[in-house]
Design a protein around this motif. Sequence first.
Motif, PDB file in Angstrom:
ATOM      1  N   SER A   9       5.730  14.079  52.279  1.00 17.41           N
ATOM      2  CA  SER A   9       5.334  14.776  51.205  1.00 17.41           C
ATOM      3  C   SER A   9       5.973  15.876  50.772  1.00 17.41           C
ATOM      4  N   LEU A  10       6.197  16.174  49.493  1.00 14.16           N
ATOM      5  CA  LEU A  10       7.048  17.357  48.964  1.00 14.16           C
ATOM      6  C   LEU A  10       5.970  18.856  49.111  1.00 14.16           C
ATOM      7  N   ILE A  11       4.615  18.543  49.299  1.00 10.95           N
ATOM      8  CA  ILE A  11       3.799  19.555  49.556  1.00 10.95           C
ATOM      9  C   ILE A  11       3.833  20.537  50.920  1.00 10.95           C
ATOM     10  N   TYR A  12       4.260  19.228  52.075  1.00 11.92           N
ATOM     11  CA  TYR A  12       4.444  19.869  53.267  1.00 11.92           C
ATOM     12  C   TYR A  12       6.060  19.917  53.633  1.00 11.92           C
ATOM     13  N   ARG A  13       7.018  19.370  53.134  1.00 11.93           N
ATOM     14  CA  ARG A  13       8.321  19.460  53.325  1.00 11.93           C
ATOM     15  C   ARG A  13       9.186  19.212  52.261  1.00 11.93           C
ATOM     16  N   SER A  14       9.801  20.324  51.907  1.00 14.57           N
ATOM     17  CA  SER A  14      10.664  20.220  50.614  1.00 14.57           C
ATOM     18  C   SER A  14      12.020  20.756  50.965  1.00 14.57           C
ATOM     19  N   PRO A  15      13.007  20.329  50.783  1.00 17.21           N
ATOM     20  CA  PRO A  15      13.034  18.960  49.965  1.00 17.21           C
ATOM     21  C   PRO A  15      12.913  18.078  51.117  1.00 17.21           C
ATOM     22  N   PHE A  16      12.615  16.646  50.573  1.00 20.17           N
ATOM     23  CA  PHE A  16      12.265  15.566  51.369  1.00 20.17           C
ATOM     24  C   PHE A  16      13.740  15.017  51.741  1.00 20.17           C
ATOM     25  N   GLY A  17      13.534  14.360  52.863  1.00 24.49           N
ATOM     26  CA  GLY A  17      14.618  13.388  53.345  1.00 24.49           C
ATOM     27  C   GLY A  17      15.563  14.073  54.071  1.00 24.49           C
ATOM     28  N   ALA A  18      16.779  13.563  54.348  1.00 27.31           N
ATOM     29  CA  ALA A  18      17.938  14.305  55.061  1.00 27.31           C
ATOM     30  C   ALA A  18      18.353  15.664  54.390  1.00 27.31           C
ATOM     31  N   ALA A  19      18.781  16.635  55.274  1.00 29.96           N
ATOM     32  CA  ALA A  19      19.102  17.815  54.691  1.00 29.96           C
ATOM     33  C   ALA A  19      20.452  18.291  55.038  1.00 29.96           C
ATOM     34  N   LYS A  20      21.096  18.790  53.999  1.00 27.45           N
ATOM     35  CA  LYS A  20      22.681  19.412  54.088  1.00 27.45           C
ATOM     36  C   LYS A  20      22.609  20.696  54.931  1.00 27.45           C
ATOM     37  N   THR A  21      23.956  20.540  55.596  1.00 23.90           N
ATOM     38  CA  THR A  21      24.146  21.931  56.338  1.00 23.90           C
ATOM     39  C   THR A  21      24.106  23.061  55.424  1.00 23.90           C
ATOM     40  N   ASP A  22      23.992  24.216  55.732  1.00 21.42           N
ATOM     41  CA  ASP A  22      23.993  25.410  54.802  1.00 21.42           C
ATOM     42  C   ASP A  22      22.823  25.302  53.936  1.00 21.42           C
TER      43      ASP A  22
END
Length: 144
Positions: A9-22
């Motif tokens: 959920s975007l309320i609890y984790r933003s952005p959702f999904g895999a994350a880019k370095t930096d």
Amino acid sequence: MKIEHNSQSLIYRSPFGAAKTDSKVTIRIALADFGIPSHIKLVTEFCGSTRYYDMAYVFSSLDTSFYEATLELNEKTGLLFYYFDIGENGHSIYYGNNDEALGGSGKIYDNIPDKKFQITVYDKDFKTPDWWKNSICYQIFPDR
């Protein structure tokens, strides 16, 4: 006492999904019918090291208080695992991934959870090769 963190959920984790370095990822947790905890820490395990982040109070809605911390992902790629350490009446309780370890809503643990939430950190400069974009790929899995 109710604790909530939904990694999907975007309320609890933003952005959702895999994350880019930096890049940055904001993680939130909600506590309801809890009172004021002695501490709330986001604990991360990444590339062989463990880090503790103090979570700051953000806002309340009805009887639920939200806390957050922002992770700054550096140039390393890999799997980042995280869980929460919440101080209550002189001891810690933990909040980690659910029994299936599929993300979403987690569960409360008495000890450091074996099943932690996960963020895949990938190279921001990675580009899919042009020849691959219009290709057909077959995967053959012989079972005997």
